[in-house]
Design an enzyme around this catalytic site. Structure first.
Site, mmCIF file in Angstrom:
data_model
loop_
_atom_site.group_PDB
_atom_site.id
_atom_site.type_symbol
_atom_site.label_atom_id
_atom_site.label_comp_id
_atom_site.label_asym_id
_atom_site.label_seq_id
_atom_site.Cartn_x
_atom_site.Cartn_y
_atom_site.Cartn_z
ATOM 1 C CE LYS D 116 -3.320 -2.964 0.021
ATOM 2 N NZ LYS D 116 -3.776 -3.246 -1.363
ATOM 3 N N GLY D 164 -8.209 -4.873 2.951
ATOM 4 C CA GLY D 164 -9.681 -5.590 3.288
ATOM 5 C C GLY D 164 -9.714 -5.199 4.724
ATOM 6 C CD GLU D 200 -4.406 5.997 3.610
ATOM 7 O OE1 GLU D 200 -3.909 5.196 2.506
ATOM 8 O OE2 GLU D 200 -5.729 5.499 3.936
ATOM 9 C CE LYS D 201 -8.631 15.131 7.316
ATOM 10 N NZ LYS D 201 -8.339 15.612 8.712
ATOM 11 N NE ARG D 292 -9.562 -8.866 -5.194
ATOM 12 C CZ ARG D 292 -10.552 -8.352 -4.840
ATOM 13 N NH1 ARG D 292 -11.563 -8.420 -5.469
ATOM 14 N NH2 ARG D 292 -10.533 -7.674 -3.895
ATOM 15 C CB VAL D 295 -17.823 -9.950 -5.073
ATOM 16 C CG1 VAL D 295 -19.146 -10.195 -4.668
ATOM 17 C CG2 VAL D 295 -16.779 -10.797 -4.319
ATOM 18 N NE ARG D 338 -20.401 -8.168 -1.828
ATOM 19 C CZ ARG D 338 -19.142 -8.404 -1.606
ATOM 20 N NH1 ARG D 338 -18.570 -9.200 -0.928
ATOM 21 N NH2 ARG D 338 -18.258 -7.471 -2.455
#
Lengths: 139, 455, 139, 455
Positions: D116, D164, D200-201, D292, D295, D338
């Site tokens: 990241k 994630g 990160e903010k 990738r 979903v 979902r």
């Protein structure tokens, strides 16, 4: 013999009411058996005979609606009802009215008997085959 | 505005109508025969009323019970679906007399188009090409033979009140004409209560092309392009596709504009279909107009994106169509396979029974219109069509390939179906070419029988 | 008749409602039977313990593939096979090889016993858990 | 050209990939664990190979068994789906080393975007706005507190190798910063084998907007517009929609162009997704790129008509994309729910079991991507998502209404699912308004608990 053929044979056997089956063909021999006890009614045959009169197991007679309409137990709200619970009626006695397309249809007793239950509700819709009145044996 | 609709039908079309009603916030009343108490449309509707015994004439054709159910449930309108009461002008009038809205065209149009001779005459007046034949009724054998001379054999003698392949005799010469004329009239009298007959030229191996019409009560008549319904077994459509692969864009415009002309000439004001024959010289001829929603309407919805049932309801409500002709564009290609519970090994005889295992295909570009479910028992009283399997593709070939894999995925166990027949058809070179005509299905079935693929 | 076919037949039988099945075809004879009073096990709990060693009811030992690869019964086509049917092997004896990612993996006998069956086929793929060799009691 | 693809995945995404392969005439090899012997993807593929024990690490993550299966079945390529091996750069390299095609981006991009901090640095170079924070790794508490001063609290300390929703700490002031810094580094080392962290903010109630990228190996990078994935429970997406209702057309163009810039900057050459935060001042910030298929890709397929799996395969085959940016147009609106086998009354705990009765919805504008069937037993080892229910409409409201009726039709008996939760959400005014942010789902669940709708 291909696997698909065996599959088809099993399916045929399953669908049938047969409980044991043996097939010999050439060098092939198949033997199939079902658990007894299991019935699983295969095709439900809808009742096509006149559905307005159904004789119950205990010999009661259930009078059902022969058409869609509005149920009335009396000629008008001020009148006495056609029949009352406990009353004996002879065959042909008017039991109630069903109004459909602005026509009043008299529903008559198909057999003689004692009024056991009035299932239709005044001024409400009845569908086809809906129970209206239960008549019992005149003992 | 319509708040509640009674759907005077059953099966997948009843489910289809309920779905659009739900999208529109309209309540639904299902009606059902005693044989359909467990049917899916009964489960999905907001209310359900039993209207009679299993036989259609006692229930789905029982006008009084249908109307009583509509009135007593407080429905504002009746949607007739297809078949049953859908093209019955007297019923449409009765609905209006009861103060309800009939979701379909006005009863005058239903009546006009129901009489094939009157429809022909009207189309000739409107300047739309009709199949060469008699202008009006044929009263005698001699009159008929005279006309036969001018148009040539083979030809058909048809009952004016017939339709859907019924009340038709094919004759090849004068002697055959003489032999069948009186029998057909008697038969027409017995079956349709009207012995009027007329003559039409018989085309050898034409395409059956039909144009979807959408019109409102404010004079707007739009077309949603055409469908190719040439894949027929005994005049019954089995596979349909949209658009027709064979038409040039020029021919497409001509046919579609003629269809609009037909609808305008009769003051059409709902969803309907104009059927044409397309012969081997690239000419098209008006056959008849179906004044109702049709089985195969989903393929038109797939290529245009227009919801036909929604617009049919809005149009009945007196609403103006929200689109114009330029908004309607063809995108891609769609195919419909009618999945019937029938045994192709027994000459496609209907086969009822219980569905032991049901697994529909899914994923991109697959649409399923059906009223079956796991454990459902198909009643023996009605149509054998249990599912419409519809696939879409950017190209016709893509739609065919999608249909193949959808048919591979589809499992309906416990009853015999024509899934395998469809699957084989999707691999037939003549079908893939797309040039097949109305004679193709019969020949293909004969071919399958001969090579004993039916075992 | 290949193993896959037998497997297919067993699956067909399992899925069907048939309770007994016998098939004879050529020199092959299959007899299948389901427990009566079969309740339809609700959740099938897959076996998460080591799947390479499965003890059969009749105390045979089925050696299964612990990985996906190519089966070899000998070091090379010219060599004698590691084991032959009828041979007694002690625990730890190399029974066969499975080649995967260019590495030869020796599959050893988990227990001592007599080689009853060699189920893997030379040079063919074996999937995980596929039966390779059956060892019987060393009586 | 690819003739045979091994699909290194299970469930609905494996089925989804098989379907496109069938359309393309490509053979398929399914792989499965012993717990998945009866799975639908095993039935639908042309071949199937068992690759290990139920636990994912023994089967779907077992690189050697997956590769052996691919090589021994003569496959040309491997499609990793999502999850499992899909974003594993080492695996992608191994596939290529075996002479097979990895259907996804080149392994260098997977690796770059997997870290990241490196991804952030690359984006800053490319001139794409990133979330305010540290440029690189933070080595000490003092260094971190200095940066915290410049960007302000609240902020997040994040593990570079996380993702994630894992490896994140929210801190509100200096003292909290001091308290958690070392713990998080130790945790990151334990979980990801890398103790690098950055800052990160933290935005309050942003929208999570992501842009679908489609690129080939010839330098063409296209976007397929955006999805709104703000409906999340514990950083897990539950409902997605396309396009994002809140964006003006100007903002849409800006975000999509920045996404293309991201993909171009890293030499992207497949299907992928660029995720952005969209704050209350209408600014967007790059979060991360998923290298990738995702979903929720079907909703993009619904509004653009583009088959993402097909194009992903073609792109891996070195084929040029057959369309350009102008060909890609948004039509209508699509929503995905979902459907998970989980018990919302037990804090959404996964619930396995046997599906006793399954009845999917059908008809117009409904798409179902699933791998379940009647009698299927959901194994307890994998994801609880058992179905993606996707609906389409001309307008967002039409898609919502269609989702409601599709949820009404859907029956999954025998296991506990979140169907009811979706149904309630489709009637929630905040959802209907479309302005909900990433905090909404949690609050809504809290609200439901409080009014004891969870009985």
């Amino acid at each position: 013999m291909k696997i698909e053929n065996i599959e088809q044979i099993i399916k045929l056997f399953e669908r049938s009411t047969v409980s044991k089956m043996e097939i010999e063909s050439g060098d092939l021999k198949i033997k199939l058996e079902k658990d007894s006890g299991e019935t699983g009614n295969y095709v439900r045959i809808p009742n096509v005979s006149s559905p307005t009169l159904v004789v119950e197991p205990d010999s009661d007679t259930l009078v059902k609606a022969p058409l869609v309409g509005t149920f009335y137990g009396a000629v008008n709200p001020q009148s006495a009802p056609f029949v009352q619970i406990g009353e004996f009626v002879s065959a042909g006695t008017v039991l109630c009215l069903i109004e459909a397309m602005k026509v009043m249809n008299e529903i008559k007793a198909p057999v003689e008997g004692v009024v056991l239950e009035i299932l239709g509700r005044n001024g409400e819709m009845v569908a086809y085959d809906q129970p209206l009145i239960r008549l019992g044996e005149s003992t | 505005m319509i708040k509640k609709i009674l759907i005077a039908n059953r099966g997948e079309i009843a489910v289809r109508i309920i779905r659009s009603c739900k999208d529109m916030g309209i309540e639904t009343v299902a009606v059902y025969s005693t044989a359909d108490a467990d049917a899916l449309h009964v489960q999905l509707a907001d209310e359900a009323v039993c209207i009679g015994a299993p036989s259609a004439k006692d229930s789905y054709l029982n006008t009084n019970n249908v109307l009583s159910a509509a009135l007593l449930t407080g429905s504002d309108a009746i949607h007739p679906g297809f078949g049953f009461l859908s093209e019955n002008a007297a019923f449409a009038r009765l609905v209006e007399d009861c103060g309800l809205i009939f979701i379909g065209p006005n009863s005058d149009v239903i009546e006009l188009m129901g009489n094939k001779i009157n429809a022909r005459r009207k189309m000739i007046e409107a300047g739309v090409p009709v199949i060469p034949g008699s202008i009006g009724a044929i009263e005698s054998i001699d009159e008929g033979i005279n006309i036969a001379k001018s148009i040539g054999y083979p030809l058909m003698i048809k009952a004016a009140a017939g339709g859907g392949g019924r009340g038709i005799r094919i004759v090849l010469d004068d002697s055959q004409f003489r032999a069948v004329f009186d029998t057909l009239r008697q038969e027409a009298k017995n079956n349709f209560g009207d012995d009027t007959v007329y003559i039409e030229k018989l085309f050898v191996d034409p395409k059956h092309i039909e144009v979807q019409i959408l019109a409102d009560k404010h004079g707007t008549v739009l077309h949603l392009f055409e469908r190719d319904c040439s894949f027929q077994r005994r005049h019954q459509k089995v596979i349909e596709e949209a658009p027709c692969h064979m038409l040039s864009n020029e021919q497409r415009i001509k046919i579609c504009e003629d269809a609009v002309k037909v609808a305008q000439a009769v003051g059409y004001d709902s969803v309907g279909t104009v059927e044409f024959l397309f012969d081997q010289h690239q000419n098209h001829y008006f056959m008849e107009m179906n004044t109702r929603i049709q089985v195969e309407h989903p393929i038109t919805e797939m290529i245009t994106g227009v919801d036909l049932i929604r617009n049919m309801i809005r149009s009945a409500e007196n609403v103006k169509l929200p689109m114009s002709q330029e908004d309607i564009v063809i995108r891609g290609h769609a195919i419909e396979c009618r999945i019937n519970a029938e045994d192709m090994r027994r000459d496609f005889a209907p086969s009822g029974g219980k569905i032991d295992f049901y697994h529909p295909p899914g994923g991109k570009d697959v649409r399923i219109d059906s009223a079956i479910y796991n454990g459902y028992v198909i009643p023996p009283f009605y149509d054998s069509m249990i599912m419409k399997l519809i696939t879409y593709g950017d190209t016709r070939l893509a739609a065919i390939k999608k249909m193949r894999s959808a048919l591979e995925e589809l499992i309906i166990d416990g009853v015999t179906t024509n899934i395998e027949f469809h699957y084989m058809t999707m691999h037939h070179s003549t079908f893939i070419e797309g040039k097949y005509t109305t004679g193709f299905a019969q020949e293909w079935i004969k071919e399958l029988k001969e090579r004993e693929s039916f075992i």
